[in-house]
Design a protein around this motif. Structure first.
Motif, PDB file in Angstrom:
ATOM      1  N   ILE A   1       0.844  -1.193   0.000  1.00 44.60           N
ATOM      2  CA  ILE A   1       0.000   0.000   0.000  1.00 44.60           C
ATOM      3  C   ILE A   1       0.880   1.244   0.000  1.00 44.60           C
ATOM      4  O   ILE A   1       1.845   1.317   0.755  1.00 44.60           O
ATOM      5  CB  ILE A   1      -1.005  -0.011   1.171  1.00 44.60           C
ATOM      6  CG1 ILE A   1      -1.979   1.147   1.046  1.00 44.60           C
ATOM      7  CG2 ILE A   1      -0.306  -0.027   2.514  1.00 44.60           C
ATOM      8  CD1 ILE A   1      -3.264   0.964   1.838  1.00 44.60           C
ATOM      9  N   HIS A   2       0.550   2.148  -0.890  1.00 42.16           N
ATOM     10  CA  HIS A   2       1.290   3.410  -0.992  1.00 42.16           C
ATOM     11  C   HIS A   2       0.331   4.546  -0.668  1.00 42.16           C
ATOM     12  O   HIS A   2      -0.728   4.671  -1.278  1.00 42.16           O
ATOM     13  CB  HIS A   2       1.865   3.579  -2.404  1.00 42.16           C
ATOM     14  CG  HIS A   2       2.544   4.892  -2.604  1.00 42.16           C
ATOM     15  ND1 HIS A   2       3.756   5.184  -2.026  1.00 42.16           N
ATOM     16  CD2 HIS A   2       2.176   5.993  -3.292  1.00 42.16           C
ATOM     17  CE1 HIS A   2       4.109   6.418  -2.368  1.00 42.16           C
ATOM     18  NE2 HIS A   2       3.160   6.930  -3.133  1.00 42.16           N
ATOM     19  N   TYR A   3       0.698   5.362   0.329  1.00 38.71           N
ATOM     20  CA  TYR A   3      -0.113   6.496   0.741  1.00 38.71           C
ATOM     21  C   TYR A   3       0.449   7.767   0.100  1.00 38.71           C
ATOM     22  O   TYR A   3       1.658   7.938   0.036  1.00 38.71           O
ATOM     23  CB  TYR A   3      -0.068   6.652   2.262  1.00 38.71           C
ATOM     24  CG  TYR A   3      -0.581   5.449   3.016  1.00 38.71           C
ATOM     25  CD1 TYR A   3      -1.942   5.257   3.219  1.00 38.71           C
ATOM     26  CD2 TYR A   3       0.301   4.494   3.521  1.00 38.71           C
ATOM     27  CE1 TYR A   3      -2.412   4.148   3.912  1.00 38.71           C
ATOM     28  CE2 TYR A   3      -0.165   3.390   4.222  1.00 38.71           C
ATOM     29  CZ  TYR A   3      -1.518   3.221   4.415  1.00 38.71           C
ATOM     30  OH  TYR A   3      -1.981   2.131   5.099  1.00 38.71           O
ATOM     31  N   TRP A   4      -0.422   8.661  -0.326  1.00 43.23           N
ATOM     32  CA  TRP A   4       0.005   9.917  -0.918  1.00 43.23           C
ATOM     33  C   TRP A   4      -1.083  10.964  -0.725  1.00 43.23           C
ATOM     34  O   TRP A   4      -2.209  10.643  -0.387  1.00 43.23           O
ATOM     35  CB  TRP A   4       0.376   9.752  -2.386  1.00 43.23           C
ATOM     36  CG  TRP A   4      -0.702   9.170  -3.249  1.00 43.23           C
ATOM     37  CD1 TRP A   4      -1.082   7.860  -3.313  1.00 43.23           C
ATOM     38  CD2 TRP A   4      -1.558   9.862  -4.150  1.00 43.23           C
ATOM     39  NE1 TRP A   4      -2.110   7.694  -4.199  1.00 43.23           N
ATOM     40  CE2 TRP A   4      -2.418   8.916  -4.729  1.00 43.23           C
ATOM     41  CE3 TRP A   4      -1.673  11.180  -4.535  1.00 43.23           C
ATOM     42  CZ2 TRP A   4      -3.388   9.249  -5.672  1.00 43.23           C
ATOM     43  CZ3 TRP A   4      -2.637  11.512  -5.482  1.00 43.23           C
ATOM     44  CH2 TRP A   4      -3.471  10.554  -6.032  1.00 43.23           C
ATOM     45  N   THR A   5      -0.722  12.215  -0.929  1.00 34.79           N
ATOM     46  CA  THR A   5      -1.661  13.325  -0.785  1.00 34.79           C
ATOM     47  C   THR A   5      -1.895  13.939  -2.153  1.00 34.79           C
ATOM     48  O   THR A   5      -0.951  14.320  -2.846  1.00 34.79           O
ATOM     49  CB  THR A   5      -1.096  14.394   0.170  1.00 34.79           C
ATOM     50  OG1 THR A   5      -0.839  13.778   1.436  1.00 34.79           O
ATOM     51  CG2 THR A   5      -2.080  15.531   0.350  1.00 34.79           C
ATOM     52  N   GLN A   6      -3.169  14.019  -2.534  1.00 35.73           N
ATOM     53  CA  GLN A   6      -3.522  14.641  -3.796  1.00 35.73           C
ATOM     54  C   GLN A   6      -3.872  16.102  -3.531  1.00 35.73           C
ATOM     55  O   GLN A   6      -4.752  16.406  -2.728  1.00 35.73           O
ATOM     56  CB  GLN A   6      -4.698  13.927  -4.445  1.00 35.73           C
ATOM     57  CG  GLN A   6      -5.076  14.497  -5.797  1.00 35.73           C
ATOM     58  CD  GLN A   6      -6.187  13.709  -6.453  1.00 35.73           C
ATOM     59  OE1 GLN A   6      -6.933  12.992  -5.802  1.00 35.73           O
ATOM     60  NE2 GLN A   6      -6.297  13.834  -7.761  1.00 35.73           N
ATOM     61  N   ALA A   7      -3.156  16.980  -4.200  1.00 36.92           N
ATOM     62  CA  ALA A   7      -3.400  18.409  -4.040  1.00 36.92           C
ATOM     63  C   ALA A   7      -4.682  18.776  -4.772  1.00 36.92           C
ATOM     64  O   ALA A   7      -4.878  18.427  -5.933  1.00 36.92           O
ATOM     65  CB  ALA A   7      -2.223  19.206  -4.580  1.00 36.92           C
ATOM     66  N   GLY A   8      -5.558  19.467  -4.063  1.00 40.37           N
ATOM     67  CA  GLY A   8      -6.811  19.908  -4.664  1.00 40.37           C
ATOM     68  C   GLY A   8      -6.921  21.420  -4.662  1.00 40.37           C
ATOM     69  O   GLY A   8      -6.125  22.118  -4.032  1.00 40.37           O
ATOM     70  N   TYR A   9      -7.935  21.910  -5.351  1.00 39.88           N
ATOM     71  CA  TYR A   9      -8.124  23.355  -5.443  1.00 39.88           C
ATOM     72  C   TYR A   9      -8.455  23.956  -4.078  1.00 39.88           C
ATOM     73  O   TYR A   9      -7.936  24.984  -3.701  1.00 39.88           O
ATOM     74  CB  TYR A   9      -9.231  23.656  -6.455  1.00 39.88           C
ATOM     75  CG  TYR A   9      -9.399  25.125  -6.735  1.00 39.88           C
ATOM     76  CD1 TYR A   9      -8.431  25.814  -7.459  1.00 39.88           C
ATOM     77  CD2 TYR A   9     -10.506  25.819  -6.279  1.00 39.88           C
ATOM     78  CE1 TYR A   9      -8.563  27.160  -7.720  1.00 39.88           C
ATOM     79  CE2 TYR A   9     -10.655  27.164  -6.537  1.00 39.88           C
ATOM     80  CZ  TYR A   9      -9.679  27.829  -7.259  1.00 39.88           C
ATOM     81  OH  TYR A   9      -9.809  29.162  -7.510  1.00 39.88           O
ATOM     82  N   TYR A  10      -9.330  23.289  -3.331  1.00 39.92           N
ATOM     83  CA  TYR A  10      -9.737  23.796  -2.022  1.00 39.92           C
ATOM     84  C   TYR A  10      -9.044  23.109  -0.858  1.00 39.92           C
ATOM     85  O   TYR A  10      -8.883  23.665   0.202  1.00 39.92           O
ATOM     86  CB  TYR A  10     -11.257  23.669  -1.845  1.00 39.92           C
ATOM     87  CG  TYR A  10     -12.025  24.565  -2.773  1.00 39.92           C
ATOM     88  CD1 TYR A  10     -12.032  25.934  -2.584  1.00 39.92           C
ATOM     89  CD2 TYR A  10     -12.714  24.037  -3.848  1.00 39.92           C
ATOM     90  CE1 TYR A  10     -12.730  26.768  -3.443  1.00 39.92           C
ATOM     91  CE2 TYR A  10     -13.412  24.857  -4.708  1.00 39.92           C
ATOM     92  CZ  TYR A  10     -13.420  26.216  -4.502  1.00 39.92           C
ATOM     93  OH  TYR A  10     -14.097  27.032  -5.350  1.00 39.92           O
ATOM     94  N   GLN A  11      -8.697  21.850  -1.045  1.00 40.12           N
ATOM     95  CA  GLN A  11      -8.060  21.105   0.039  1.00 40.12           C
ATOM     96  C   GLN A  11      -7.255  19.951  -0.517  1.00 40.12           C
ATOM     97  O   GLN A  11      -7.459  19.532  -1.637  1.00 40.12           O
ATOM     98  CB  GLN A  11      -9.111  20.576   1.015  1.00 40.12           C
ATOM     99  CG  GLN A  11     -10.004  19.487   0.423  1.00 40.12           C
ATOM    100  CD  GLN A  11     -11.053  18.995   1.395  1.00 40.12           C
ATOM    101  OE1 GLN A  11     -11.248  19.580   2.438  1.00 40.12           O
ATOM    102  NE2 GLN A  11     -11.712  17.914   1.058  1.00 40.12           N
ATOM    103  N   ASN A  12      -6.344  19.437   0.282  1.00 44.50           N
ATOM    104  CA  ASN A  12      -5.584  18.251  -0.078  1.00 44.50           C
ATOM    105  C   ASN A  12      -6.342  17.017   0.401  1.00 44.50           C
ATOM    106  O   ASN A  12      -6.998  17.052   1.442  1.00 44.50           O
ATOM    107  CB  ASN A  12      -4.201  18.289   0.556  1.00 44.50           C
ATOM    108  CG  ASN A  12      -3.342  19.383  -0.034  1.00 44.50           C
ATOM    109  OD1 ASN A  12      -3.587  19.853  -1.128  1.00 44.50           O
ATOM    110  ND2 ASN A  12      -2.323  19.798   0.695  1.00 44.50           N
ATOM    111  N   THR A  13      -6.257  15.939  -0.349  1.00 48.86           N
ATOM    112  CA  THR A  13      -6.967  14.718  -0.015  1.00 48.86           C
ATOM    113  C   THR A  13      -5.972  13.576   0.166  1.00 48.86           C
ATOM    114  O   THR A  13      -5.112  13.368  -0.691  1.00 48.86           O
ATOM    115  CB  THR A  13      -7.961  14.349  -1.140  1.00 48.86           C
ATOM    116  OG1 THR A  13      -8.798  15.476  -1.392  1.00 48.86           O
ATOM    117  CG2 THR A  13      -8.811  13.160  -0.757  1.00 48.86           C
ATOM    118  N   GLU A  14      -6.086  12.851   1.267  1.00 43.59           N
ATOM    119  CA  GLU A  14      -5.235  11.681   1.501  1.00 43.59           C
ATOM    120  C   GLU A  14      -5.754  10.523   0.653  1.00 43.59           C
ATOM    121  O   GLU A  14      -6.950  10.232   0.644  1.00 43.59           O
ATOM    122  CB  GLU A  14      -5.245  11.289   2.980  1.00 43.59           C
ATOM    123  CG  GLU A  14      -4.698  12.360   3.898  1.00 43.59           C
ATOM    124  CD  GLU A  14      -3.252  12.699   3.619  1.00 43.59           C
ATOM    125  OE1 GLU A  14      -2.450  11.777   3.386  1.00 43.59           O
ATOM    126  OE2 GLU A  14      -2.925  13.899   3.607  1.00 43.59           O
TER     127      GLU A  14
END
Length: 177
Positions: free
Chosen positions: A110-123
């Motif tokens: 399992i690889h965890y990462w953070t997706q950058a969003g316009y309003y917030q980042n999502t795990e």
């Protein structure tokens, strides 16, 4: 006064690119039938180990980190553990972790990462399941981009071998599963 601003600037720069993994690191299996795995030290990748339950579902019994525990400015400070696996074009360089694992276990990478969003980042997380085979060498390969997200895959270094997969439903872990 100027010196305090310089020191503060350096500290902010170092800490802004700092990542820490709080899961314990994977311990090596000592048996002569061990499978070996290799992963790049950067990022946040772990192995989850499962056991089949009498009800037919699979229960996660252990999760261990296979990447560096600490990185500063994206450079792994801990890790870089090599045990002599054969060279690979997928995972090479000086920031590599290699481990031995018990064959025959049900493993999820399992690889965890953070997706950058316009309003917030999502795990987010991505995973791949396999059953390590005795005396085989595996590369854990993480690819991706900021916009498209990450992907993880497992490759057996023996070009003639196929990855043994496992399928099944995970056991519920809470009231809403």
């Amino acid at each position: 006064m100027y010196g305090k601003w310089v020191i503060t600037g350096i500290m902010v720069t170092l800490l802004s690119g700092c990542t820490a993994g709080f899961r314990p690191s994977l311990e090596d299996y000592k048996g002569s039938d061990a499978a070996r795995i290799r992963a790049a030290s950067d990022g946040n990748t772990a192995l989850q180990f499962y056991e089949k339950q009498p009800s037919g579902c699979y229960k996660k019994v252990l999760e261990r980190r296979i990447t560096a525990g600490l990185a500063i400015l994206g450079i792994p400070v801990t890790g870089n553990k090599k045990i002599g696996m054969p060279e690979s074009s997928d995972n090479k360089g000086s920031f590599i972790n290699e481990f031995t694992v018990k064959p025959g276990q049900l493993v999820t990478v399992i690889h965890y990462w953070t997706q950058a969003g316009y309003y917030q980042n999502t795990e987010r997380s991505v995973s791949d399941r396999f059953i390590p085979q005795p005396n085989h060498d595996y590369d854990i390969i993480v690819t991706g981009s900021e916009s498209g997200g990450d992907r993880v895959s497992v490759r057996d270094l023996d070009s003639g071998a196929t990855i043994v997969r496992w399928e099944g439903k995970e056991c519920p872990t809470g009231m809403f599963d």
